[in-house]
Scaffold this active site. Structure first.
Site, short mmCIF file in Angstrom:
data_model
loop_
_atom_site.label_atom_id
_atom_site.label_comp_id
_atom_site.label_asym_id
_atom_site.label_seq_id
_atom_site.Cartn_x
_atom_site.Cartn_y
_atom_site.Cartn_z
N ASP A 342 40.88 42.98 42.79
CA ASP A 342 40.20 41.96 42.00
C ASP A 342 39.46 40.99 42.92
O ASP A 342 40.00 40.55 43.94
CB ASP A 342 41.24 41.21 41.17
N GLU A 378 36.40 45.38 43.41
CA GLU A 378 35.53 44.63 42.51
C GLU A 378 34.67 43.78 43.46
O GLU A 378 35.14 42.78 44.00
CB GLU A 378 36.33 43.73 41.57
#
Length: 700
Positions: A342, A378
């Site tokens: 993330d 990401e």
């Protein structure tokens, strides 16, 4: 109680069958107490007197799995200097393998008083906070083997443990929403029939429900609020949180592996649940604030490139060690197959700018364990210069946000250069070829947990996040969505027909693009969140997958497209197209060719002028340049993909010289066409209805 010196490594609580070794790093502490917690609310404190390289440690004979514990750190409390030690706060072990309980939000878990933030708060947090748990590391893995699915065979399914399983009618109620549910035959059967090879789980590291959300009657449903990087989230366990969550998670991984499905974890190593200077003191902040967090020039405050209040200090060797230890633990002890990071750009921030060669990536590159599993970035954060799609090191794959944006724009009718669409469809060579990566570096997706579902993408022009309690201010406002003529739910048959066609367009485009496709859970049968594009706090029917009782037309279509991809290597190429005939293959046709709707090969002027609303692309199955696993030549059928993203029906000519006879295998205007024997010939004219896609197949 006997207290032996113990060892400084490994960090955390390590049970060896006769007792437990405890070790915790803190450079800030004057004194550290290990507190053993009892069910009657009392605690036994043991001072950790041994210290090696700022690691305090002790071995306690007879301490068994299930024992709850925490640390009290005595040291300076001077926020103006970045120091926040407070022995009144019972602190979680950063290396805890399991965590029990939940935070009871009140002033007790904060290091300051609400009415006087400058004043230290000495209220005891122990009755109100979570506790670490000693776990039994022994587990019968049997003959568990990692599937080790290569990227070109991979189909990723992003899912939430609770959201995927909470409403499944085939699951016992006591298992719904748990790790055990993932191992249930009903879930595994759905994934295998769909053709999924990798289950990417939204955060399962122990996370915290934010104080603000709890006060509003909501929860941090998504879980991007980690407090324990080694501990499976306890609320997803069906039968206890004193270590049972570890056994249950391992059992789920074992069952998924037996079905040939990899397990990828969505991990949040960029920040923690302790928030900014006004956040709670749960672990790192009280153990050694300056070693764990990036502080601003004024050490009272935290640098925030994540939008969550803090960022971990990636130039700290202790933070890097913790992250690498955590990754190795999940691979070696929990048998997971990869990670999706993330806000991964934050991990590259050693100082301020995003550094492609930061220490974290160097450590991953040379690590013999972590470097061998799937690593997905990401590739952005919210800091300056944080959008880094295409800029990660060669070992990494990336969520391709440019793929998502381009494909959405094309099908909603937004003017889009044909070259941009062509690049996204063929693996984004403009992003990945220059640094030695291949099409498989692109994780292609149209939807994910963050944003509209597939159904809502074609049903709403605007977000509808009122249920989140922020007056619809949260969530992305520019969604590249189109409601097909009516906002939200409607009974207009023309609108519903167009929406169904658009969903099939997105599914077909995703599955037939080069790269690695990712499906968001429930999109295969068109689940809705009623226009909420930021359901991070909606632990309810709104965000849970609503399973259809009798299947669905879209589910059948999605299965057909996934399996079409699986059966044909021309859609799963490991190298970029050459755009010319391939040496050593039969025939003079290029490995790829682009055509106008009139059937003419696109000339340079067409690339300069055309918009990606109407075109055809030929994929030559007889000109695949990469060899098979044993060096053999790969051949496949050839395909012609016709795209009509315009608002009007268009006539397409089947180009000459590509082959005499073709079979229609996909028509998004009529999903029942998939698999029929409809034939067309070279030179034939085919009418594609507005916003539709047709795929023709020619046997080799």
């Amino acid at each position: 109680m006997q207290v032996w010196p113990g060892e400084a490594y490994p960090l955390g609580a390590t049970y060896d069958g006769a007792g437990t070794n405890f070790a915790v790093f803190t450079e800030a502490a004057d004194r550290v107490e290990l507190c053993l917690l009892h069910d009657d609310g009392s605690e036994t404190a043991v001072e950790l007197r041994e210290s090696d390289a700022f690691v305090r440690h002790a071995y306690l004979p007879g301490i068994m799995p299930g024992q709850r514990y925490g640390f009290r750190v005595h040291g300076p409390y001077d926020p103006a200097r970045g120091q926040r030690c407070n022995s009144a706060k019972l602190l979680l072990d950063p290396y805890a393998k399991a965590i029990s309980g939940a935070v009871g939000w009140g002033e007790e878990v904060y290091g300051y008083h609400f009415d006087a933030p400058e004043r230290r708060n000495d209220l005891d947090s122990a009755p109100h906070t979570m506790t670490s748990v000693v776990v039994n590391p022994y587990f019968d893995w049997g003959d568990d083997r990692r599937p080790r699915t290569e990227y070109h065979h991979t189909v990723i399914y992003e899912a939430h443990v609770k959201g995927l399983t909470m409403r499944h009618p085939g699951l016992p109620e006591e298992l719904r929403g748990t790790y055990a549910a993932l191992a249930h035959p009903a879930i595994i059967e759905h994934l295998t029939e769909l053709g999924v090879t990798a289950l990417e789980l939204m955060p399962v590291h122990q996370f915290v429900n934010d104080h603000r959300l709890v006060d509003m009657g909501l929860n941090n449903y998504w879980g991007y609020n980690t407090i324990g990087f080694f501990a499976p989230h306890n609320a997803y366990a069906s039968w206890g949180d004193r270590g049972q969550q570890v056994l249950e998670f391992k059992s789920a991984v074992r069952a998924l592996h037996e079905a040939g499905i990899e397990v990828i974890l969505d991990v949040v190593y960029n920040h923690t649940a302790e928030g900014n200077h006004l956040g709670p003191t749960l672990s790192f902040k009280g153990i050694d604030n300056q070693s764990y967090y990036r502080l601003t020039d004024d050490p009272r405050y935290y640098m925030d490139t994540t939008g969550t209040g803090n960022s971990l200090l990636m130039r700290s060797p202790h933070v890097l060690q913790m992250i690498m230890d955590s990754l190795r633990y999940w691979v070696l002890e929990m048998h997971v197959d990869g990670f999706r990071f993330d806000l991964a750009a934050t991990l590259a921030r050693q100082f301020h700018e995003v550094d492609r060669l930061s220490s974290f990536f160097d450590l991953v590159q040379q690590d013999p364990v972590v470097s061998q599993v799937k690593l997905i970035a990401e590739p952005w954060d919210v800091g300056e210069g944080g959008y880094q799609v295409g800029n990660f090191p060669p070992l990494w794959t990336e969520w391709n946000g440019k793929y998502r944006d381009t494909v959405r724009d094309v099908w909603r009718g937004e003017a889009q250069a044909v070259g941009e669409f062509a690049s996204r469809l063929t693996g984004s060579s403009d992003l990945y070829q220059d640094d030695g990566r291949r099409p498989l570096a692109s994780i292609n997706f149209v939807t994910c947990h963050d944003g509209f579902t597939l159904h809502d993408l074609v049903s709403y022009n605007d977000k509808h996040n009122e249920a989140n309690g922020e007056d619809n201010r949260d969530g992305e406002s520019h969604n590249r969505s189109w409601n097909c003529g009516a906002e939200g739910e409607t009974d207009d048959p023309e609108v519903l027909s167009l929406r169904a066609r658009q969903m099939r367009n997105f599914v077909a485009t995703l599955m037939l693009s080069q790269g690695v496709p990712m499906i968001s859970h429930g999109d295969e049968f068109g689940r809705t969140q009623q226009g909420n594009n930021n359901a991070y706090c909606q632990d309810s029917e709104l965000a849970w997958v609503q399973w259809p009782e009798d299947g669905s037309e879209l589910l059948d279509f999605t299965r057909a497209l996934v399996w079409l991809r699986k059966e044909h290597p021309v859609f799963r190429r490991r190298r970029f197209f050459h755009g010319r005939p391939v040496e050593g293959t039969h025939g003079e046709l290029s490995d790829i060719a682009w055509f106008t709707p009139e059937g003419a090969q696109m000339a340079p002027r067409d690339w300069d002028r055309a918009q990606a609303s109407a075109l055809s692309v030929f994929l030559n199955g007889n000109a695949i340049s990469e060899p098979g696993a044993r060096g053999e030549r790969i051949t496949d059928d050839s395909f012609l993909l016709m795209f009509n993203a315009s608002a009007d029906p268009l006539e397409f000519v089947v180009p000459a010289d590509l082959g005499r006879q073709w079979q229609v295998v996909v028509d998004t205007a009529d999903p029942s066409v998939a698999g029929t024997d409809t034939k067309v010939l070279a030179g034939d004219r085919i009418t594609l209805v507005d916003r539709s896609m047709t795929v023709l197949q020619r046997p080799t």
